[in-house]
Write an enzyme that holds these catalytic residues in place. Structure first.
Site, mmCIF file in Angstrom:
data_model
loop_
_atom_site.group_PDB
_atom_site.id
_atom_site.type_symbol
_atom_site.label_atom_id
_atom_site.label_comp_id
_atom_site.label_asym_id
_atom_site.label_seq_id
_atom_site.Cartn_x
_atom_site.Cartn_y
_atom_site.Cartn_z
ATOM 1 N N ASP A 113 0.769 55.979 8.809
ATOM 2 C CA ASP A 113 1.375 57.317 8.845
ATOM 3 C C ASP A 113 2.831 57.173 9.265
ATOM 4 O OD1 ASP A 113 2.006 60.019 10.481
ATOM 5 O OD2 ASP A 113 0.578 60.414 8.904
ATOM 6 N N LEU A 114 3.742 57.743 8.472
ATOM 7 C CA LEU A 114 5.163 57.591 8.747
ATOM 8 C C LEU A 114 5.572 58.408 9.958
ATOM 9 C CD1 LEU A 114 6.677 57.741 5.141
ATOM 10 C CD2 LEU A 114 5.915 55.747 6.438
ATOM 11 N N ASP A 167 2.892 61.878 3.872
ATOM 12 C CA ASP A 167 3.459 60.606 4.332
ATOM 13 C C ASP A 167 2.367 59.670 4.824
ATOM 14 O OD1 ASP A 167 4.607 61.708 7.624
ATOM 15 O OD2 ASP A 167 2.781 62.125 6.507
#
Length: 535
Positions: free
Chosen positions: A408-409, A451
């Site tokens: 997960d960004l 994302d």
């Protein structure tokens, strides 16, 4: 010449027979063309429906995943905010313990240094309520009045076995002036929390109350958090010692709407949030949207949040704009494209019965829409599930291991907010390229949506090998990005789960990796966390 037939009638009869056969043949061709066209159209529409159905399920799952993530993020932010405020109070207790006698000026300087309005949204102040015996009242009131507060008194009036008084409360202006001298112990709701904090030596929260700071318009529900302060150098190991050596309480009052302001972020935006101090509508403390009930919305859930000895029920419901914002338009595109392709195939079948290759190509293009991410070209969730199932079957046969990395960004939302989604999409494409560059041919890099990415390492040699790959990916994704003339610094939180240690089926393995990613988030982000071994 009687007895001899004329040749023309026989020839005519033959022509009639041949004509009838041709008509029958033509009729059969027409019927075959119609049947084949109808069959092709029916088959194509059936494939379109199945693809639409699959895409619709995937879209529903995407919305569900986004909703669950938004709820988890919202709940976690509430937990974190309460935990942070508890730590602020613990630091205040430490401030009292470090001094022989904390003066009003020292307390004001301490609280001012915290910059509550900037750093701790929702908190109305930090105060100290002193415990007083009936025989101490006159001397106490005289001492406070001598400090320059000639109208100071303890309220409400009336005889009681013990008294308390809010003697310090910062910032000491505005609404907080109404609380000066208030005996919180005289109120049953507050008294229960104060007694619990005193006897346990831990933080305790009150039930929902109307703060004495409230007045005029804009009245909100509130709650208070307490921590006991015991006299220095005196024991407080037992309940009796705590009661005997209690000096007072440090506490913080909260207005619930102010407290909840700012809880919603990217994933929790578009959600109706309701906070209940226990079960039942009568215990409602906060309602983000007065015109709807979270439980009446198609997508909703309730969770129990425990903090400082009290349990809140937090209900979330997905508002229509959340669904429209999170739901992919891919099912509609597939449906429109599929119908168009079906009609085209029917027309091609009608005109060119032998042109099957073109039909298969069109059907294959429709199938592609359901298996790959439209933005990055990476495999989507459906294709990832298939490859994960194959990889687990292979690992099971060879008694080997595989690893699943949930990525997960971090700090991606500000890019979208400040530079627009077009720039954000370019950044996601660059992330996909970097992720692919860290993969072997036998591995799979996938984008779940938003994302969120997943990396499937089909063959790994234990945790160490998986960690090396995860840290390689983390390092690669943390490098600066040059996108559309801008430089961006983002990172990633990576959760790692190994098969079969952390899950023997795809569902449990994905869940373990997802939970490990949340551990990475909670650990400060830009880090790698492995799923714990199941107990």
């Amino acid at each position: 010449m009687i007895g001899r037939s004329h040749p023309f009638p026989a020839c005519h009869r033959d022509r009639m027979k041949h004509s009838e056969k041709r008509k029958q043949r033509i009729l059969h061709l027409f019927r075959a063309r119609e049947l084949l066209t109808a069959a092709m159209l029916s088959l194509a529409l059936l494939v379109t429906y199945k693809l639409w159905e699959t895409a619709q399920r995937a879209a529903d799952q995407t919305v569900q995943t986004a909703f669950d993530f938004g709820v988890q993020e919202s709940n976690e932010r509430i937990r974190q905010r309460l935990a942070i405020y508890e730590q602020v109070l613990r630091a205040t207790v430490g401030f009292f313990n470090a001094a022989e006698n904390v003066t009003r000026e020292e307390f004001r300087a301490y609280v001012n240094a915290l910059s509550l309005a900037e750093n701790f949204p929702g908190i109305q102040g930090i105060g100290f309520a002193r415990l007083l015996q009936p025989g101490e009242l006159e001397k106490h009131v005289a001492a406070v009045r001598a400090e320059g507060y000639p109208e100071y008194t303890i309220h409400p009036e009336g005889p009681r076995e013990i008294y308390t008084s809010i003697v310090y409360l910062e910032p000491f202006h505005g609404r907080n002036l109404r609380a000066f001298g208030y005996d919180m112990y005289s109120d049953a709701n507050r008294r229960r929390a104060m007694a619990e904090a005193r006897d346990l030596g831990q933080a305790a929260m009150s039930s929902k109350v109307i703060l004495v700071q409230e007045g005029g318009g804009d009245i909100q529900w509130g709650f208070l958090m307490y921590l006991p302060v015991y006299r220095n150098a005196l024991p407080h190991a037992t309940v009796e010692e705590r009661r005997a050596n209690l000096l007072g309480w440090v506490y913080a009052p909260f207005r619930v709407e102010d407290f909840m302001r700012g809880i919603g972020r990217e994933h929790s935006a578009g959600l109706d949030i309701e906070v209940y101090d226990g079960q039942g509508r009568d215990n409602l403390m906060y309602d983000g949207h007065d015109d709807v009930r979270a439980a009446s919305l198609p997508l909703h859930r309730s969770d129990a949040l425990k903090a400082a000895g009290r349990t809140w029920m937090v209900s979330h419901g997905a508002l229509p704009d959340f669904d429209s914002r999170m739901r992919s338009d891919r099912p509609q595109l597939i449906l429109q494209a599929g119908i168009s392709i079906s009609l085209m195939l029917a027309l091609l079948t009608w005109l060119f019965l032998d042109d099957r290759a073109r039909a298969l190509q069109a059907a294959d293009q429709a199938l592609q829409l359901a298996l790959f991410d439209a933005l990055t070209g990476l495999p989507n969730r459906k294709l990832l599930d298939e490859r994960l199932g194959q990889a687990m079957a292979s690992a099971r046969r060879r008694q080997g291991q595989l690893a699943l990395l949930f990525i997960d960004l971090d700090r991606f939302k500000p890019v979208n907010d400040s530079y627009g989604h077009a720039c954000g999409d370019l950044l996601l494409k660059e992330v996909a390229l970097r992720l692919q560059s860290c993969m072997r041919e036998s591995d799979t890099a996938s984008r779940l949506g938003g994302d969120e990415f997943v990396a499937l390492l089909s063959v790994v040699d234990g945790e160490g090998a998986a960690r090396l790959v995860a840290e390689k990916i983390l390092a690669r994704l943390t490098e600066p990005y040059e996108v559309a003339g801008h430089t961006f610094d983002i990172s990633a939180s990576i959760g790692v789960a190994l098969y079969p240690q952390h899950g023997v089926d795809s569902k449990s393995l994905v869940r373990s990796a997802d939970l490990a990613m949340y551990e990475a988030k909670n650990a400060g982000r830009a880090t790698v966390r492995f799923a714990p071994a199941p107990s």
